[in-house]
Design a protein around this motif. Sequence first.
Motif: not given
Length: 319
Positions: A55-58, A63-65, A96-108
């Motif tokens: 949520g924080l990353l979103a 904010l365009g950071i 352990a249940d959380a999904v970091l979507w940004e990280h998942l996209e980068e890894v894949t």
Amino acid sequence: MLHLRLLVPDGRTDEVVQAVERTVGTAHLAVVPGASRDPRGDLVMCDVAREACDGLLAELRALGIDETGSISVENIDLSLSKTADEAEEEAPGEGADAVLWEHLEEVTHEESSLSLTYLAFLALATMIAACGVVLDNAILIVGAMAVGPEFGPLAGICTALVQRAPLLAWRSLIALIAGFAVAMGLTTVFSLVMDGFGLFSRTMLAADRPNTSFIWNPDLFSLVVAALAGVAGMLSLTSAKSGALVGVAISVTTVPAAANAAVALGYGDFTQVWGSSGQLLLNLAGIIAAGTLTLLTQKALWATRRGRIRRTSGTGARS
């Protein structure tokens, strides 16, 4: 806990600090004015519970950071801090249940690159599997499964379907198709060379192979195992438990099926070619379908918690 390091352009620091302070599950907020030279601005650092990070990353991206500055995320292997422990307790859900979507996209995205290394590993795995199917050796089959890198593009396709990322989808699909095409072509040549040296023979391929005959005889169990492997594989990626991927790799017969098809093609045994190809396609389809459903389920579950995980007014980051 995860550590965020932000390079924030001049004039944007207050916005970023407020976003961090409103996020439940943050701690150890620090601002170093003027520390950033490119871009010119401030260095902002904080620790955040894994379940609150997405949520924080979103918000930071909103904010365009990520375009005007920089966002870096690192895993904290050890954190001895009462403040950090309290922040993790405040963040809803389990890390352990959380999904970091940004990280998942980068890894894949990285794992689905059609590189020489990817092609080499897939070709070598298929050749090892070819030795296993001809010798009816289950140990070689398991070894080939563990070496094969094909789960990267499969995970990329699943992620792309859920995140609606067509570029990632095409990249992964090309890596998957081209990878198996090259690996099977090289394995066909390899099997003919082995035949020339008297190490492979048509008789060995046509003989009863109780340990490996399932590879070219697909059935409902093949689909069930592939689906279970797809679920386990995606869970291992999203929960950062990458060690489980080895178990996923040796549970499906993608590489062995491709190897058996390649060897059979060299000998003109089209019955086994079609059977192995069917096994291969069945496993690929099962993994993609199950993996995509797993990600959709995770996304839906976390969407219901979004209100609790996101920033709440009056909640501040711990220093």
